[in-house]
Scaffold this active site. Structure first.
Site, mmCIF file in Angstrom:
data_model
loop_
_atom_site.group_PDB
_atom_site.id
_atom_site.type_symbol
_atom_site.label_atom_id
_atom_site.label_comp_id
_atom_site.label_asym_id
_atom_site.label_seq_id
_atom_site.Cartn_x
_atom_site.Cartn_y
_atom_site.Cartn_z
ATOM 1 N N ASN A 102 0.829 -1.206 0.000
ATOM 2 C CA ASN A 102 0.000 0.000 0.000
ATOM 3 C C ASN A 102 0.871 1.268 0.000
ATOM 4 O O ASN A 102 2.088 1.211 0.003
ATOM 5 C CB ASN A 102 -0.951 -0.043 1.202
ATOM 6 C CG ASN A 102 -2.296 0.592 0.896
ATOM 7 O OD1 ASN A 102 -2.362 1.626 0.230
ATOM 8 N ND2 ASN A 102 -3.366 -0.025 1.379
ATOM 9 N N HIS A 132 23.145 1.145 13.387
ATOM 10 C CA HIS A 132 24.465 1.746 13.588
ATOM 11 C C HIS A 132 25.044 1.247 14.903
ATOM 12 O O HIS A 132 24.300 0.923 15.841
ATOM 13 C CB HIS A 132 24.362 3.271 13.596
ATOM 14 C CG HIS A 132 23.853 3.843 12.321
ATOM 15 N ND1 HIS A 132 24.653 4.032 11.214
ATOM 16 C CD2 HIS A 132 22.606 4.248 11.953
ATOM 17 C CE1 HIS A 132 23.928 4.537 10.227
ATOM 18 N NE2 HIS A 132 22.688 4.671 10.653
ATOM 19 N N ALA A 157 -0.982 -1.374 8.932
ATOM 20 C CA ALA A 157 -0.609 0.014 8.671
ATOM 21 C C ALA A 157 0.340 0.567 9.727
ATOM 22 O O ALA A 157 0.128 0.390 10.927
ATOM 23 C CB ALA A 157 -1.858 0.881 8.605
ATOM 24 N N ALA A 175 -1.463 -3.006 13.364
ATOM 25 C CA ALA A 175 -1.142 -1.637 12.961
ATOM 26 C C ALA A 175 -0.325 -0.931 14.036
ATOM 27 O O ALA A 175 -0.624 -1.028 15.229
ATOM 28 C CB ALA A 175 -2.429 -0.864 12.681
ATOM 29 N N THR A 180 10.492 -6.388 17.106
ATOM 30 C CA THR A 180 11.887 -6.438 17.537
ATOM 31 C C THR A 180 12.422 -7.870 17.636
ATOM 32 O O THR A 180 13.600 -8.059 17.905
ATOM 33 C CB THR A 180 12.040 -5.774 18.915
ATOM 34 O OG1 THR A 180 11.246 -6.492 19.865
ATOM 35 C CG2 THR A 180 11.589 -4.317 18.876
#
Length: 202
Positions: A102, A132, A157, A175, A180
């Site tokens: 989307n 990083h 979303a 959404a 993680t």
């Protein structure tokens, strides 16, 4: 050097002699002053130009064609991508058949993104393969780790998928979730950090 293990075979090689694009897909640290980094920037500059054309496209076919140019592989006609679409590199993205992506998604794919067949990706989803080091003196180096989204998963979303994550087959990412850790097959995960709230019957 790095040791690559294969069945009954151990190969030792000097990692810096491997092409930088291969090293990026192997994962790990790419130093900011890597002697091959100019090759990466050449692709980035090309992608910026092609992205401008992609995001002014007026048909699904045109978007598909221009995104195929960016990733360097033809996207199957069964796959639909809505503009705007954002990527900083593109060449390390693989998109399967019958995928739907989307509006306003962002793919940071230096470390490699693989989207298997039948995946649904909602608007404003971020797939991020780049990090990083915590060491402030190395902060501008890259730490890369690939993302895999398995068959028929649905990413809701505004979700963010962090480096090194695998999303299992048929699973759902709620959404706004921040993922993680790996998501098993047939699960619903929600939240920040995302956690399993339901198993999907099958």
């Amino acid at each position: 050097g790095v040791i690559l293990k294969k069945p009954c075979l151990i190969i030792t090689m000097d990692i810096e002699n491997i092409d930088i694009f291969q090293r990026m897909l192997l994962g790990g640290v790419i130093k900011n002053d890597d002697p091959q980094m100019s090759k990466v920037w050449q692709v980035v500059y090309q992608t910026i130009k092609l992205s401008a054309a992609l995001n002014t496209s007026s048909t699904i076919e045109e978007i598909r064609g221009r995104l195929s140019e960016i990733i360097g592989k033809e996207i199957d006609k069964s796959t639909t991508v809505f503009a705007p679409f954002y990527t900083n590199f593109g060449k390390h993205t693989k998109i399967g058949k019958n995928v739907f992506i989307n509006h306003a998604c962002s793919f940071l794919d230096l470390g490699g993104i693989t989207i298997e067949d039948d995946v649904l990706i909602g608007p404003k989803v971020s797939l991020i393969t780049e990090n990083h080091p915590t060491d402030p003196f190395q902060r501008k180096s890259l730490v890369l780790n690939s993302i895999l989204i398995k068959r028929n998963a649905w990413v809701g979303a505004g979700a963010t998928i962090l480096p090194g994550i695998t999303i299992g087959e048929n699973s759902i990412i709620g959404a706004g979730s921040v993922v993680t850790q790996d998501v098993p097959d047939y699960c619903v995960v929600v939240g920040n950090p995302a956690r399993v709230v339901k198993k999907i019957e099958h």
